[in-house]
Design a protein around this motif. Structure first.
Motif, mmCIF file in Angstrom:
data_model
loop_
_atom_site.group_PDB
_atom_site.id
_atom_site.type_symbol
_atom_site.label_atom_id
_atom_site.label_comp_id
_atom_site.label_asym_id
_atom_site.label_seq_id
_atom_site.Cartn_x
_atom_site.Cartn_y
_atom_site.Cartn_z
ATOM 1 N N MET A 1 8.899 0.361 6.870
ATOM 2 C CA MET A 1 8.613 0.660 8.227
ATOM 3 C C MET A 1 7.146 0.401 8.575
ATOM 4 O O MET A 1 6.894 -0.367 9.482
ATOM 5 C CB MET A 1 8.934 2.118 8.404
ATOM 6 N N PHE A 2 6.252 1.140 7.885
ATOM 7 C CA PHE A 2 4.834 0.896 8.106
ATOM 8 C C PHE A 2 4.345 -0.015 7.000
ATOM 9 O O PHE A 2 4.745 0.124 5.852
ATOM 10 C CB PHE A 2 4.046 2.205 8.064
ATOM 11 N N PRO A 3 3.469 -0.876 7.349
ATOM 12 C CA PRO A 3 2.940 -1.738 6.283
ATOM 13 C C PRO A 3 2.069 -0.920 5.332
ATOM 14 O O PRO A 3 1.354 -0.016 5.749
ATOM 15 C CB PRO A 3 2.109 -2.784 7.023
ATOM 16 N N ALA A 4 2.168 -1.191 4.091
ATOM 17 C CA ALA A 4 1.402 -0.464 3.073
ATOM 18 C C ALA A 4 -0.082 -0.746 3.235
ATOM 19 O O ALA A 4 -0.473 -1.895 3.387
ATOM 20 C CB ALA A 4 1.867 -0.872 1.686
ATOM 21 N N GLN A 5 -0.856 0.323 3.222
ATOM 22 C CA GLN A 5 -2.302 0.183 3.343
ATOM 23 C C GLN A 5 -2.865 -0.152 1.975
ATOM 24 O O GLN A 5 -2.452 0.442 0.977
ATOM 25 C CB GLN A 5 -2.894 1.497 3.832
ATOM 26 N N PRO A 6 -3.791 -1.017 1.955
ATOM 27 C CA PRO A 6 -4.390 -1.310 0.643
ATOM 28 C C PRO A 6 -5.207 -0.109 0.171
ATOM 29 O O PRO A 6 -5.934 0.495 0.945
ATOM 30 C CB PRO A 6 -5.287 -2.517 0.910
ATOM 31 N N SER A 7 -5.025 0.303 -1.070
ATOM 32 C CA SER A 7 -5.737 1.466 -1.604
ATOM 33 C C SER A 7 -7.184 1.093 -1.930
ATOM 34 O O SER A 7 -7.459 -0.033 -2.329
ATOM 35 C CB SER A 7 -5.036 2.009 -2.840
ATOM 36 N N ARG A 8 -8.060 2.113 -1.755
ATOM 37 C CA ARG A 8 -9.465 1.880 -2.061
ATOM 38 C C ARG A 8 -9.654 1.958 -3.562
ATOM 39 O O ARG A 8 -9.124 2.860 -4.214
ATOM 40 C CB ARG A 8 -10.330 2.929 -1.391
#
Length: 165
Positions: A1-8
């Motif tokens: 659904m939501f695009p995965a945020q890149p982890s810091r």
């Protein structure tokens, strides 16, 4: 659904600042708690242990002299309706005769908080009978300290736990 945020990425700098923040909070809370504990209950019975130790031998001699006199001193505390208390002391010598002419002083000491201590001046109202009033005193446990003196010398000292309702 939501695009995965890149982890810091976890960097050494991030770990360092997280550790400093964590220990800063822990140390800060400990300093605040220590300060509050010391201000509210210092944990000392006397201001200077050194001075108290120097006076110890004199206290022993005074207690032995008091014991040798064999006086019968009785203290009674009665509550008044307005939250006060009346202290009455009856003093008799070793033969049962009333002792007159002494200067008695009473003191209510709170076992948990020296700031609540309350002095009571006792006046001689009869031969060998001394009485004084504490205008307002909270209910609970108190130590009643009674001291009798003549010519500036303490001749009698008593400390008893009392429960005021």
């Amino acid at each position: 659904m939501f695009p995965a945020q890149p982890s810091r990425p976890v960097t050494g700098r991030m770990v360092f600042f997280t550790m400093v923040a964590f220990f800063g909070v822990v140390i800060g809370v400990n300093v605040i708690m220590m300060r509050l504990a010391i201000q509210t209950l210092p944990g000392t019975e006397v201001d200077s242990a050194y001075s108290a130790s120097l006076a110890y031998q004199k206290e022993i001699a005074t207690a032995q002299a008091q014991s040798a006199r064999n006086w019968k001193v009785e203290a009674h505390v009665e509550r008044s309706g307005q939250g006060g208390a009346t202290v009455q002391v009856e003093a008799r010598d070793n033969l049962g005769r009333p002792i007159s002419g002494l200067k008695f002083q009473g003191r209510f000491e709170r076992p948990t908080d020296r700031r609540a201590d309350l002095s009571v001046s006792l006046a001689e109202v009869g031969i060998g009978i001394y009485r004084g009033n504490a205008e307002a005193i909270a209910p609970g446990q108190w130590d009643l300290v009674v001291e009798g003196a003549a010519d500036g010398q303490r001749l009698f000292l008593s400390k008893n736990r009392v429960l005021l309702h």
